[in-house]
Write an enzyme that holds these catalytic residues in place. Structure first.
Site, short mmCIF file in Angstrom:
data_model
loop_
_atom_site.label_atom_id
_atom_site.label_comp_id
_atom_site.label_asym_id
_atom_site.label_seq_id
_atom_site.Cartn_x
_atom_site.Cartn_y
_atom_site.Cartn_z
N HIS A 107 -14.18 -17.13 -33.62
CA HIS A 107 -13.56 -15.96 -33.00
C HIS A 107 -12.27 -15.62 -33.73
CE1 HIS A 107 -12.15 -19.61 -31.00
NE2 HIS A 107 -10.99 -18.99 -30.85
N HIS A 109 -8.56 -13.68 -33.22
CA HIS A 109 -7.58 -13.18 -32.24
C HIS A 109 -6.94 -11.89 -32.75
CE1 HIS A 109 -7.04 -17.09 -29.97
NE2 HIS A 109 -7.52 -17.57 -31.10
P1 DGP Z 1 -8.72 -20.93 -29.96
O1 DGP Z 1 -7.70 -21.83 -29.34
O2 DGP Z 1 -8.27 -20.30 -31.25
O3 DGP Z 1 -10.06 -21.62 -30.06
O4 DGP Z 1 -8.86 -19.72 -28.96
C1 DGP Z 1 -9.60 -19.73 -27.81
C2 DGP Z 1 -9.07 -18.62 -26.96
O5 DGP Z 1 -10.01 -18.37 -25.94
C3 DGP Z 1 -7.74 -18.93 -26.27
O6 DGP Z 1 -6.77 -17.98 -26.66
C4 DGP Z 1 -8.04 -18.84 -24.80
C5 DGP Z 1 -9.34 -18.08 -24.74
N1 DGP Z 1 -10.25 -18.47 -23.68
C6 DGP Z 1 -10.58 -19.73 -23.30
N2 DGP Z 1 -11.50 -19.70 -22.31
C7 DGP Z 1 -11.75 -18.38 -22.07
C8 DGP Z 1 -12.61 -17.70 -21.15
O7 DGP Z 1 -13.33 -18.29 -20.35
N3 DGP Z 1 -12.60 -16.35 -21.19
C9 DGP Z 1 -11.81 -15.64 -22.07
N4 DGP Z 1 -11.87 -14.32 -22.02
N5 DGP Z 1 -10.98 -16.26 -22.95
C10 DGP Z 1 -10.97 -17.60 -22.94
#
Ligand code: DGP
Length: 145
Positions: A107, A109
């Site tokens: 993913h 950001h």
């Molecule tokens: P990373 O730490 O780079 O793997 O980013 C993961 C991101 O995903 C973090 O910024 C928080 C977000 N995140 C974690 N769980 C969920 C979820 O259930 N829904 C959404 N929309 N975001 C989530």
């Protein structure tokens, strides 16, 4: 998790893609999904994922899938600029738990940055967002797409 490993089909983003977990969707096309980060580092923090490619990180991903992801990232960053008028926009991406990756479905950001407000990465202090607020922000950005 390190840079090595197999894709876990039960990771949270895979569940979102299967509709098993809710998310606030902002943008979808035939290859990618953009949605609001539920642990936002700033107002308008979004994530973009590929809907079919099962790369865990930047090193695994098929270059064509990466191109689709980055095209959607640019589209959403432009929409965030129009809708939210940030002072800057961070585009970031983490590979491996030691550097901060917490979800192992590739993913990217999109983090609009304002002079006054930037929260820590992921759920390390910023706290979970209010879903209604995320929905209102998503609607603003969608109107600018
Ligand atoms: P990373 O730490 O780079 O793997 O980013 C993961 C991101 O995903 C973090 O910024 C928080 C977000 N995140 C974690 N769980 C969920 C979820 O259930 N829904 C959404 N929309 N975001 C989530």
């Amino acid at each position: 998790m390190s840079l090595e490993g197999n894709y876990d089909p039960d990771n949270i983003f895979a569940k979102i893609l299967r509709g098993e977990m809710p998310c606030v969707r902002v943008y979808e096309d035939e290859n990618t999904l953009g949605f609001m980060d539920v642990f936002p580092q700033s107002k308008g923090h979004m994530l973009v994922i590929h809907t079919r490619d099962t790369a865990r990180n930047f090193l695994d991903v098929n270059p064509d899938a990466l191109a689709h992801i980055m095209s959607s990232v640019q589209k959403l960053a432009r929409a965030a600029k129009t809708a939210l008028n940030p002072d800057g926009i961070i585009i970031s991406q983490y590979n491996g738990a030691p550097v901060g990756q917490s979800v192992f479905h590739l993913h990217v950001h999109i983090i609009p940055k304002y002079k006054v407000d930037l929260k820590p990465h992921a759920n390390k202090g910023g706290g979970m967002a209010d879903m209604d607020e995320l929905g209102a922000l998503a609607a603003q950005i969608m109107a600018a797409l």
